[in-house]
Motif scaffolding. Structure first.
Motif, PDB file in Angstrom:
ATOM      1  N   CYS A  16       8.878   3.799  -0.693  1.00  0.00           N
ATOM      2  CA  CYS A  16       7.604   3.549  -0.011  1.00  0.00           C
ATOM      3  C   CYS A  16       6.495   4.389  -0.641  1.00  0.00           C
ATOM      4  O   CYS A  16       5.413   3.876  -0.953  1.00  0.00           O
ATOM      5  CB  CYS A  16       7.739   3.878   1.476  1.00  0.00           C
ATOM      6  N   LEU A  19       5.544   3.155  -4.152  1.00  0.00           N
ATOM      7  CA  LEU A  19       4.793   1.892  -4.154  1.00  0.00           C
ATOM      8  C   LEU A  19       3.323   2.102  -3.811  1.00  0.00           C
ATOM      9  O   LEU A  19       2.464   1.344  -4.252  1.00  0.00           O
ATOM     10  CB  LEU A  19       5.422   0.909  -3.165  1.00  0.00           C
ATOM     11  N   ARG A  22       1.617   3.182  -7.087  1.00  0.00           N
ATOM     12  CA  ARG A  22       1.840   2.314  -8.256  1.00  0.00           C
ATOM     13  C   ARG A  22       0.705   1.288  -8.331  1.00  0.00           C
ATOM     14  O   ARG A  22       0.845   0.143  -7.929  1.00  0.00           O
ATOM     15  CB  ARG A  22       3.199   1.626  -8.124  1.00  0.00           C
ATOM     16  N   ILE A 192       5.688  -1.999   0.215  1.00  0.00           N
ATOM     17  CA  ILE A 192       5.219  -3.186  -0.510  1.00  0.00           C
ATOM     18  C   ILE A 192       3.896  -3.677   0.059  1.00  0.00           C
ATOM     19  O   ILE A 192       2.925  -3.915  -0.663  1.00  0.00           O
ATOM     20  CB  ILE A 192       6.279  -4.301  -0.454  1.00  0.00           C
ATOM     21  N   GLY A 195       1.046  -1.032  -0.401  1.00  0.00           N
ATOM     22  CA  GLY A 195       0.646  -0.976  -1.803  1.00  0.00           C
ATOM     23  C   GLY A 195      -0.334  -2.085  -2.154  1.00  0.00           C
ATOM     24  O   GLY A 195      -1.320  -1.857  -2.870  1.00  0.00           O
TER      25      GLY A 195
END
Length: 210
Positions: A16, A19, A22, A192, A195
């Protein structure tokens, strides 16, 4: 089995956190605030799981520390994460100082409910509000990825907090393996979704600057 599941939650925290950062571009101030606060929250969750694995003796100090870390994860981290996304979905962006006040309010509310001996009811209500806030927040974003991953998060955390957790909505449904597994999956899905939210925020800020 439980050791593997505790480790899976820690892995979920790491994934987590990774992400969130990123991103194709350097985080701006708004996105950095969101990411850093979520990073703090998942660090509390990971610390709670490490405590479950390492504080295994029966001494009073170990049990107190284990309970403290668990309370941080349950009553501070997950409500904070839901609050951050809920505010972002409505376009509200507060400073770290403002969110710090909210964290203090969560601490105060927990202590008040504990002293009033309403801890169980508070746990159920807070869990329901957390799940509802997540579902509403992620549905408000137009990105299919955010919506799908976000609703998976809400569903998994709903199972973890309200069905399989220590204070389920219906008694007799507690299951520690199911609680840990669903929470771990929810953490990855949350990473996800969030992010992508940060990516959308970055693009929006860049567009405003242009």
């Amino acid at each position: 089995m439980l050791t593997v599941l505790h480790l899976s939650v820690i892995l979920g925290c790491i994934v987590c956190a990774a992400l969130l950062f990123r991103q194709p571009e350097k985080l701006n101030e708004r996105s950095k605030t969101l990411a850093s606060l979520i990073l703090m929250a998942v660090a509390f969750i990971a610390a709670a799981e490490v405590g479950q694995l390492t504080l295994t003796n029966s001494s009073q100090d170990a049990q107190t520390m284990q309970r403290l870390l668990s309370n941080l994860a349950t009553y501070i981290s997950t409500p904070l994460m839901a609050s951050l996304l809920f505010a972002a979905s409505f376009g509200y962006h507060f400073s770290r100082r403002g969110w710090g006040r909210w964290v203090l309010a969560l601490f105060a509310m927990f202590e008040l409910m504990r002293r009033m001996e309403l801890g169980v009811s508070y746990s159920v209500v807070l869990g329901a509000l957390t799940v509802a806030a997540l579902a509403i927040a992620f549905v408000r974003f137009s990105s299919p990825t955010v919506r799908t991953a976000g609703l998976i998060t809400a569903g998994c955390w709903g199972v973890s907090m309200l069905v399989a957790g220590p204070y389920p909505v219906w008694q007799g449904l507690q299951s520690e393996p199911l609680r840990l597994a669903s929470f771990a999956v929810g953490l990855i899905a949350f990473g996800i979704a969030t992010g992508h939210v940060i990516r959308l925020q970055q693009a929006e800020t860049k567009k405003e600057a242009d």
